[in-house]
Design a protein around this motif. Structure first.
Motif, PDB file in Angstrom:
ATOM      1  N   VAL A   1       1.117  -1.238   0.098  1.00 13.58           N
ATOM      2  CA  VAL A   1       0.052   0.132  -0.076  1.00 13.58           C
ATOM      3  C   VAL A   1       0.950   1.215  -0.081  1.00 13.58           C
ATOM      4  N   THR A   2       0.264   2.336  -0.535  1.00 14.28           N
ATOM      5  CA  THR A   2       0.985   3.505  -0.635  1.00 14.28           C
ATOM      6  C   THR A   2       0.535   4.356   0.443  1.00 14.28           C
ATOM      7  N   SER A   3       1.219   4.745   1.658  1.00  9.68           N
ATOM      8  CA  SER A   3       0.713   5.517   2.545  1.00  9.68           C
ATOM      9  C   SER A   3       1.926   6.256   3.420  1.00  9.68           C
ATOM     10  N   PRO A   4       1.670   7.473   3.236  1.00 11.36           N
ATOM     11  CA  PRO A   4       0.727   8.526   2.652  1.00 11.36           C
ATOM     12  C   PRO A   4       0.945   8.613   1.149  1.00 11.36           C
ATOM     13  N   THR A   5       0.136   8.976   0.416  1.00 13.71           N
ATOM     14  CA  THR A   5       0.093   9.310  -0.987  1.00 13.71           C
ATOM     15  C   THR A   5       0.776  10.662  -1.269  1.00 13.71           C
ATOM     16  N   TYR A   6       1.210  10.862  -2.707  1.00 12.78           N
ATOM     17  CA  TYR A   6       1.751  12.106  -2.732  1.00 12.78           C
ATOM     18  C   TYR A   6       1.134  13.236  -2.107  1.00 12.78           C
ATOM     19  N   HIS A   7      -0.177  13.277  -2.092  1.00 14.00           N
ATOM     20  CA  HIS A   7      -0.981  14.289  -1.488  1.00 14.00           C
ATOM     21  C   HIS A   7      -1.221  14.130   0.038  1.00 14.00           C
ATOM     22  N   GLY A   8      -0.715  13.371   0.532  1.00 11.99           N
ATOM     23  CA  GLY A   8      -0.598  13.174   1.842  1.00 11.99           C
ATOM     24  C   GLY A   8      -1.614  12.331   2.443  1.00 11.99           C
ATOM     25  N   ILE A   9      -2.608  11.624   1.855  1.00 12.23           N
ATOM     26  CA  ILE A   9      -3.723  10.860   2.308  1.00 12.23           C
ATOM     27  C   ILE A   9      -3.228   9.697   2.689  1.00 12.23           C
ATOM     28  N   CYS A  10      -3.652   9.215   4.061  1.00  9.76           N
ATOM     29  CA  CYS A  10      -2.924   8.307   4.580  1.00  9.76           C
ATOM     30  C   CYS A  10      -3.843   7.030   4.761  1.00  9.76           C
ATOM     31  N   SER A  11      -3.619   5.605   4.502  1.00  6.58           N
ATOM     32  CA  SER A  11      -4.693   4.510   4.628  1.00  6.58           C
ATOM     33  C   SER A  11      -4.455   4.146   6.040  1.00  6.58           C
ATOM     34  N   ASP A  12      -5.368   3.206   6.488  1.00  4.16           N
ATOM     35  CA  ASP A  12      -5.508   2.357   7.749  1.00  4.16           C
ATOM     36  C   ASP A  12      -4.597   1.085   7.741  1.00  4.16           C
ATOM     37  N   VAL A  13      -3.263   1.528   8.014  1.00  2.00           N
ATOM     38  CA  VAL A  13      -2.477   0.565   7.862  1.00  2.00           C
ATOM     39  C   VAL A  13      -2.612  -0.628   8.857  1.00  2.00           C
ATOM     40  N   GLN A  14      -2.883  -0.248  10.074  1.00  2.00           N
ATOM     41  CA  GLN A  14      -3.217  -1.260  10.898  1.00  2.00           C
ATOM     42  C   GLN A  14      -4.289  -1.878  10.909  1.00  2.00           C
ATOM     43  N   GLY A  15      -5.286  -1.355  10.347  1.00  2.00           N
ATOM     44  CA  GLY A  15      -6.336  -2.506   9.627  1.00  2.00           C
ATOM     45  C   GLY A  15      -6.090  -3.385   8.529  1.00  2.00           C
ATOM     46  N   ILE A  16      -5.255  -2.820   7.611  1.00  2.00           N
ATOM     47  CA  ILE A  16      -4.849  -3.776   6.621  1.00  2.00           C
ATOM     48  C   ILE A  16      -3.937  -5.001   7.315  1.00  2.00           C
ATOM     49  N   VAL A  17      -3.182  -4.619   8.040  1.00  2.88           N
ATOM     50  CA  VAL A  17      -2.176  -5.565   8.876  1.00  2.88           C
ATOM     51  C   VAL A  17      -3.218  -6.498   9.341  1.00  2.88           C
ATOM     52  N   ASP A  18      -4.301  -6.045  10.159  1.00  2.58           N
ATOM     53  CA  ASP A  18      -5.108  -7.099  10.832  1.00  2.58           C
ATOM     54  C   ASP A  18      -5.706  -8.060   9.721  1.00  2.58           C
ATOM     55  N   VAL A  19      -5.970  -7.662   8.375  1.00  4.25           N
ATOM     56  CA  VAL A  19      -6.460  -8.584   7.583  1.00  4.25           C
ATOM     57  C   VAL A  19      -5.538  -9.349   7.299  1.00  4.25           C
ATOM     58  N   CYS A  20      -4.157  -8.800   6.902  1.00  2.00           N
ATOM     59  CA  CYS A  20      -3.301  -9.728   6.248  1.00  2.00           C
ATOM     60  C   CYS A  20      -2.296 -10.787   7.178  1.00  2.00           C
ATOM     61  N   HIS A  21      -2.106 -10.304   8.395  1.00  2.00           N
ATOM     62  CA  HIS A  21      -1.236 -11.266   9.035  1.00  2.00           C
ATOM     63  C   HIS A  21      -1.973 -12.467   9.536  1.00  2.00           C
ATOM     64  N   PRO A  22      -3.089 -12.698   9.953  1.00  2.00           N
ATOM     65  CA  PRO A  22      -3.477 -13.904  10.185  1.00  2.00           C
ATOM     66  C   PRO A  22      -3.473 -15.026   8.912  1.00  2.00           C
ATOM     67  N   LEU A  23      -3.562 -14.366   7.656  1.00  2.00           N
ATOM     68  CA  LEU A  23      -2.897 -15.288   6.495  1.00  2.00           C
ATOM     69  C   LEU A  23      -1.710 -15.442   6.317  1.00  2.00           C
ATOM     70  N   ARG A  24      -0.754 -14.863   7.176  1.00  2.00           N
ATOM     71  CA  ARG A  24       0.581 -14.805   6.785  1.00  2.00           C
ATOM     72  C   ARG A  24       1.173 -14.071   5.747  1.00  2.00           C
ATOM     73  N   VAL A  25       0.299 -13.031   5.426  1.00  2.00           N
ATOM     74  CA  VAL A  25       0.640 -12.284   4.325  1.00  2.00           C
ATOM     75  C   VAL A  25       1.451 -11.105   4.739  1.00  2.00           C
ATOM     76  N   PRO A  26       2.433 -10.906   4.059  1.00  4.62           N
ATOM     77  CA  PRO A  26       3.472  -9.618   4.897  1.00  4.62           C
ATOM     78  C   PRO A  26       2.794  -8.149   4.061  1.00  4.62           C
ATOM     79  N   VAL A  27       2.910  -7.228   4.690  1.00  6.00           N
ATOM     80  CA  VAL A  27       2.534  -5.955   4.465  1.00  6.00           C
ATOM     81  C   VAL A  27       3.650  -5.023   4.244  1.00  6.00           C
ATOM     82  N   ILE A  28       4.039  -4.399   2.866  1.00  2.00           N
ATOM     83  CA  ILE A  28       4.865  -3.495   2.384  1.00  2.00           C
ATOM     84  C   ILE A  28       4.200  -2.188   2.342  1.00  2.00           C
TER      85      ILE A  28
END
Length: 554
Positions: free
Chosen positions: A234-261
């Motif tokens: 994921v891109t966070s922040p974007t060039y315009h400064g918009i941030c994503s909910d990285v913690q929420g994305i991590v909570d989706v991915c890590h139970p599947l053993r999928v790393p988050v970049i």
């Protein structure tokens, strides 16, 4: 994949250069994860992360500079001060043969400190001395378990992160508004993209971040189709400064053993003020790439790659970086990373003034008739925050495009922006921003309003909202397939429906509109022609004028 280098046998009959000798030593360790906002006191060696006896230790060459706030800077200074006869590269020989036109511009010191991989300066790819020390200190300050210094920019960090997690045929979940470096990483790794189309605001011509719900949906679709999921980027922040909910994305991915970049190129400063968003590493990301040179103070092209957790093999990341980075790294760039880290360690309140200036400036701009400032209300999605130091303004209510507003601010008021788009102009507040600079920006925006607000009745709107360039994406070939297939050139008007054979990207911001392997659509063509006609530079296309494009010859 680059295989680990096998140590060479040492004997009295084999003479090795200093750089090679340092490469034969063991690799660097991990450091412990520090708490947020605890000042890293780098004045004593007690604060250097402890290293187990079975792993590499800081070599004797760096003992003298361990007590220094910036060990790599000090080592560079000490080495340059040596009274020696030099028979090594570079050819300017510590400035003795420096071109006068450049030395007069930047000073002789830049050349005398432009040194190669001497033993006392350590080895970027197998650090055991001052580079190891400097990277450990950076890891401690930025809150990572391991940090790599990058001298090929954040681009090589993104490429290494993808190559270390993805094998050919694996799927990588990415936002369609990702940076061009992600696309090149897919070509290099052979991974296949699973695109998430971000929310897009046509009034601003700005795409937002991605949500945990979108990531969850993409992962479930891949699982249903039996695809191997290698990672999510994921891109966070974007060039315009918009941030994503990285913690929420991590909570989706890590139970599947999928790393988050996380491409956190524009968020290297987040660690250094309580009012800034949490960093990607703090939110649980496995790898985060930061452009230390953007809002922080290292030299252009210098960046850092941070790692946390245990889902990614650190040795593989190191191997990929050695494959991607120059074998002749610039010690000026490396030292600038160490210096920028030391600067932040010594000045824990560095961002108090920039933060105050940014908030005041936004409030003042919002009060100007005809001027709008981008904020979270511009999006439907529940994005957590916009970087406080990023100011994106629009003069569309004055019937001015982003290009027109930027031209006026630049030519009439000597205001130089960071990014200009079809509808808006973006300004970056940083450590070097002065109060008179932001006051000048506000006054210039007022003059813009005064000049064009009264003329609204007589002015016709020339720029309608632009179409979403990321809508209706159709991939016919993987990026790697399209990159290596034969191409032919066609006239732009005849390209509709063809499979794009090149990466066509307005730059900045460096977000590709057409990618190799995608079907050329009317929306993408209309967008590209629009930005071309307004004077934006088109990167990646063989025909920079965009009268023709390269398509796959199937």
């Amino acid at each position: 994949m680059l295989l680990p280098q096998r140590p060479l046998p040492l004997s009295s009959s084999v003479a090795l250069p200093p750089a090679m000798r340092s490469r034969l030593m063991p690799r660097s360790p991990h450091t412990e994860l520090p708490r947020r906002h605890v000042k890293a006191n780098c004045g004593t060696s007690r604060n250097i992360p402890r290293i187990s006896e079975t792993e590499s230790t800081v070599t004797e060459s760096s003992v003298a500079v361990q007590g220094c706030a910036a060990p790599l800077v000090q080592a560079l200074k000490s080495t340059a001060a040596q009274d020696v006869s030099c028979f090594h590269f570079p050819g300017h020989n510590r400035g003795k043969a420096a071109p006068s036109s450049l030395s007069n511009l930047i000073g002789a010191g830049a050349f005398s400190h432009d040194l190669p991989e001497l033993s006392e300066l350590d080895d970027l790819f197998y650090p055991t001395g001052v580079i190891l020390d400097a990277q450990n200190r950076a890891a401690q300050l930025f809150g990572s378990s391991k940090t790599w210094f990058l001298i090929n920019g954040s681009t090589c960090g993104i490429q290494a992160a993808v190559m270390a997690t993805c094998s050919p045929g694996d799927y990588l979940v990415i936002p369609r508004n990702c940076h061009i470096s992600v696309i090149s990483a897919l070509v290099l790794s052979g991974a296949v993209p699973k695109y998430i189309v971000p929310e897009y605001n046509s009034r601003w011509d700005v795409a937002g971040g991605v949500t945990p719900l979108q990531v969850d949906k993409a992962l479930k679709e891949l699982q249903k189709d039996g695809k191997r999921i290698a990672a999510v980027l994921v891109t966070s922040p974007t060039y315009h400064g918009i941030c994503s909910d990285v913690q929420g994305i991590v909570d989706v991915c890590h139970p599947l053993r999928v790393p988050v970049i996380v491409d956190e190129a524009h968020g290297a400063h987040f660690k250094f003020h309580d009012s800034f968003p949490s960093t990607a590493i703090e939110q649980g990301a496995d790898l985060a790439v930061q452009s230390t040179h953007k809002v922080l103070s290292s030299l252009t092209q210098s960046s850092m790659l941070h790692m946390a957790g245990g889902l990614v093999d650190s040795d593989k990341v190191s191997q990929c970086l050695q494959l991607l980075q120059s074998s002749s790294p610039s010690y000026l760039l490396l030292a600038s990373l160490d210096a920028a880290r030391a600067q932040l360690s010594e000045n824990t309140n560095s961002f108090d003034e920039p933060m105050a200036m940014a908030l005041e400036t936004k409030d003042q701009l919002r009060m100007i008739p005809g001027i709008s400032v981008l904020d979270l209300s511009s999006f439907i999605s529940d994005f957590p925050v916009v970087d406080p130091l990023r100011i994106t303004l629009s003069a569309s209510d004055l019937h001015l495009s982003g290009y027109e507003a930027d031209d006026i601010l630049s030519e009439e008021h000597q205001i130089v922006s960071e990014l200009v788009g079809t509808q808006a102009v973006t300004f970056a507040i940083n450590l070097g921003t002065r109060r008179q600079d932001v006051q000048k920006l506000v006054q210039s925006a007022k003059h813009l309003s005064e000049k064009y607000f009264s003329a609204l009745e007589s002015r016709h709107r020339k720029h309608d909202y632009v179409c979403n360039p990321f809508d209706k994406i159709s991939m016919k070939l993987t990026l790697r397939e399209a990159f290596f297939t034969k191409k032919r050139r066609v006239c732009i008007k005849d390209s509709l429906g063809e499979i794009c054979g090149e990466l066509i990207c307005p730059y900045p911001p460096g977000i590709p509109v057409l990618i190799p392997g995608e079907v050329v659509t009317q929306d993408s063509l209309s967008y590209l022609i629009n930005v071309r006609d307004q004077g934006m530079t088109i990167s990646g296309a063989a025909d920079g004028e965009l009268n023709s494009i390269m398509v796959c010859n199937l």
